[in-house]
Scaffold this motif. Structure first.
Motif, PDB file in Angstrom:
ATOM      1  N   ASP A  26      52.021-101.890  -2.048  1.00 52.65           N
ATOM      2  CA  ASP A  26      51.007-102.289  -3.017  1.00 52.65           C
ATOM      3  C   ASP A  26      49.971-101.178  -3.155  1.00 52.65           C
ATOM      4  O   ASP A  26      48.837-101.292  -2.696  1.00 52.65           O
ATOM      5  N   ALA A  27      50.368-100.089  -3.788  1.00 49.08           N
ATOM      6  CA  ALA A  27      49.480 -98.963  -4.050  1.00 49.08           C
ATOM      7  C   ALA A  27      49.834 -98.406  -5.422  1.00 49.08           C
ATOM      8  O   ALA A  27      50.982 -98.481  -5.860  1.00 49.08           O
ATOM      9  N   GLU A  28      48.837 -97.851  -6.105  1.00 52.15           N
ATOM     10  CA  GLU A  28      49.090 -97.328  -7.437  1.00 52.15           C
ATOM     11  C   GLU A  28      49.809 -95.988  -7.343  1.00 52.15           C
ATOM     12  O   GLU A  28      49.829 -95.334  -6.302  1.00 52.15           O
ATOM     13  N   LYS A  29      50.404 -95.589  -8.457  1.00 57.49           N
ATOM     14  CA  LYS A  29      51.147 -94.338  -8.526  1.00 57.49           C
ATOM     15  C   LYS A  29      50.213 -93.161  -8.279  1.00 57.49           C
ATOM     16  O   LYS A  29      49.112 -93.106  -8.818  1.00 57.49           O
ATOM     17  N   GLY A  30      50.630 -92.236  -7.419  1.00 56.90           N
ATOM     18  CA  GLY A  30      49.822 -91.065  -7.093  1.00 56.90           C
ATOM     19  C   GLY A  30      48.959 -91.222  -5.858  1.00 56.90           C
ATOM     20  O   GLY A  30      48.281 -90.287  -5.455  1.00 56.90           O
ATOM     21  N   ALA A  31      48.966 -92.398  -5.235  1.00 57.08           N
ATOM     22  CA  ALA A  31      48.151 -92.623  -4.037  1.00 57.08           C
ATOM     23  C   ALA A  31      48.732 -91.848  -2.856  1.00 57.08           C
ATOM     24  O   ALA A  31      49.943 -91.692  -2.729  1.00 57.08           O
ATOM     25  N   LYS A  32      47.857 -91.352  -1.999  1.00 54.78           N
ATOM     26  CA  LYS A  32      48.266 -90.603  -0.804  1.00 54.78           C
ATOM     27  C   LYS A  32      48.251 -91.545   0.396  1.00 54.78           C
ATOM     28  O   LYS A  32      47.309 -92.309   0.577  1.00 54.78           O
ATOM     29  N   ILE A  33      49.306 -91.475   1.219  1.00 47.55           N
ATOM     30  CA  ILE A  33      49.422 -92.322   2.409  1.00 47.55           C
ATOM     31  C   ILE A  33      49.787 -91.443   3.591  1.00 47.55           C
ATOM     32  O   ILE A  33      50.602 -90.522   3.470  1.00 47.55           O
ATOM     33  N   ASP A  34      49.178 -91.714   4.751  1.00 49.19           N
ATOM     34  CA  ASP A  34      49.528 -91.031   5.996  1.00 49.19           C
ATOM     35  C   ASP A  34      50.328 -91.986   6.862  1.00 49.19           C
ATOM     36  O   ASP A  34      49.914 -93.118   7.098  1.00 49.19           O
ATOM     37  N   ILE A  35      51.468 -91.523   7.355  1.00 53.34           N
ATOM     38  CA  ILE A  35      52.311 -92.316   8.248  1.00 53.34           C
ATOM     39  C   ILE A  35      52.173 -91.735   9.644  1.00 53.34           C
ATOM     40  O   ILE A  35      52.537 -90.580   9.891  1.00 53.34           O
ATOM     41  N   ASP A  36      51.620 -92.536  10.568  1.00 52.26           N
ATOM     42  CA  ASP A  36      51.358 -92.065  11.922  1.00 52.26           C
ATOM     43  C   ASP A  36      52.475 -92.386  12.900  1.00 52.26           C
ATOM     44  O   ASP A  36      52.523 -91.820  13.986  1.00 52.26           O
ATOM     45  N   SER A  37      53.362 -93.306  12.555  1.00 52.18           N
ATOM     46  CA  SER A  37      54.415 -93.722  13.482  1.00 52.18           C
ATOM     47  C   SER A  37      55.621 -92.782  13.374  1.00 52.18           C
ATOM     48  O   SER A  37      56.648 -93.119  12.796  1.00 52.18           O
ATOM     49  N   VAL A  38      55.472 -91.586  13.963  1.00 50.83           N
ATOM     50  CA  VAL A  38      56.520 -90.562  13.942  1.00 50.83           C
ATOM     51  C   VAL A  38      57.285 -90.646  15.256  1.00 50.83           C
ATOM     52  O   VAL A  38      56.711 -90.538  16.330  1.00 50.83           O
ATOM     53  N   LEU A  39      58.593 -90.853  15.171  1.00 47.36           N
ATOM     54  CA  LEU A  39      59.425 -91.013  16.357  1.00 47.36           C
ATOM     55  C   LEU A  39      59.947 -89.687  16.895  1.00 47.36           C
ATOM     56  O   LEU A  39      60.105 -89.522  18.104  1.00 47.36           O
ATOM     57  N   VAL A  61      52.503 -88.576   2.582  1.00 43.22           N
ATOM     58  CA  VAL A  61      53.382 -88.896   1.458  1.00 43.22           C
ATOM     59  C   VAL A  61      52.549 -89.285   0.237  1.00 43.22           C
ATOM     60  O   VAL A  61      51.380 -89.657   0.353  1.00 43.22           O
ATOM     61  N   THR A  62      53.188 -89.198  -0.930  1.00 41.18           N
ATOM     62  CA  THR A  62      52.586 -89.601  -2.192  1.00 41.18           C
ATOM     63  C   THR A  62      53.459 -90.686  -2.818  1.00 41.18           C
ATOM     64  O   THR A  62      54.679 -90.549  -2.850  1.00 41.18           O
ATOM     65  N   VAL A  63      52.832 -91.733  -3.325  1.00 45.61           N
ATOM     66  CA  VAL A  63      53.557 -92.825  -3.973  1.00 45.61           C
ATOM     67  C   VAL A  63      53.985 -92.362  -5.360  1.00 45.61           C
ATOM     68  O   VAL A  63      53.170 -91.915  -6.157  1.00 45.61           O
ATOM     69  N   GLU A  64      55.295 -92.465  -5.637  1.00 39.54           N
ATOM     70  CA  GLU A  64      55.816 -92.046  -6.939  1.00 39.54           C
ATOM     71  C   GLU A  64      55.841 -93.215  -7.919  1.00 39.54           C
ATOM     72  O   GLU A  64      55.062 -93.259  -8.843  1.00 39.54           O
ATOM     73  N   ASP A  65      56.753 -94.169  -7.733  1.00 35.25           N
ATOM     74  CA  ASP A  65      56.833 -95.310  -8.632  1.00 35.25           C
ATOM     75  C   ASP A  65      57.534 -96.468  -7.931  1.00 35.25           C
ATOM     76  O   ASP A  65      58.190 -96.298  -6.923  1.00 35.25           O
ATOM     77  N   SER A  66      57.375 -97.666  -8.499  1.00 34.13           N
ATOM     78  CA  SER A  66      58.011 -98.864  -7.965  1.00 34.13           C
ATOM     79  C   SER A  66      59.075 -99.333  -8.948  1.00 34.13           C
ATOM     80  O   SER A  66      58.950 -99.151 -10.160  1.00 34.13           O
ATOM     81  N   PHE A  67      60.119 -99.944  -8.422  1.00 32.21           N
ATOM     82  CA  PHE A  67      61.203-100.417  -9.272  1.00 32.21           C
ATOM     83  C   PHE A  67      61.946-101.549  -8.576  1.00 32.21           C
ATOM     84  O   PHE A  67      61.736-101.813  -7.399  1.00 32.21           O
TER      85      PHE A  67
END
Length: 103
Positions: A26-39, A61-67
């Motif tokens: 649930d984020a708009e297109k172009g939003a930046k997200i950090d993922i901390d759970s790196v295995l 990561v950057t949110v591209e689009d939803s489908f």
């Protein structure tokens, strides 16, 4: 260089510039997200494995689009009982693009 990340209960292989298909965000297109759970983080020769996560590692990561995915049909049937049901389901996904891997 690549990293194995855990996001929303599933694991993905993230490489710089790769496009990942994850469950709907649930984020708009172009939003930046950090993922901390790196295995795991690998840069060719060196491999860092977390217990359970690699400390200090992060994937941006950057949110591209939803489908919606194609429709999956579920057919329930019981013989000799005049029972049959047809149910359809379309799973929602979001494409995210890996911008940077910070080890």
């Amino acid at each position: 260089m690549y990293a194995l990340v855990e996001y929303k209960g599933k694991q993905y292989k993230a490489e710089k510039g790769a496009l990942l298909q994850v469950d709907k965000i649930d984020a708009e297109k172009g939003a930046k997200i950090d993922i901390d759970s790196v295995l795991l983080v690998s840069d060719g020769d060196n491999i860092k494995v977390g217990a359970p996560y690699v400390s200090g590692a992060k994937v941006k990561v950057t949110v591209e689009d939803s489908f919606k995915d194609k429709k999956v049909l579920v057919f329930k049937y019981k013989s000799k009982k005049d029972y049959h049901r047809l149910i359809g389901h379309r799973q929602q996904y979001t494409n995210i693009r890996v911008d940077e891997i910070i080890a």
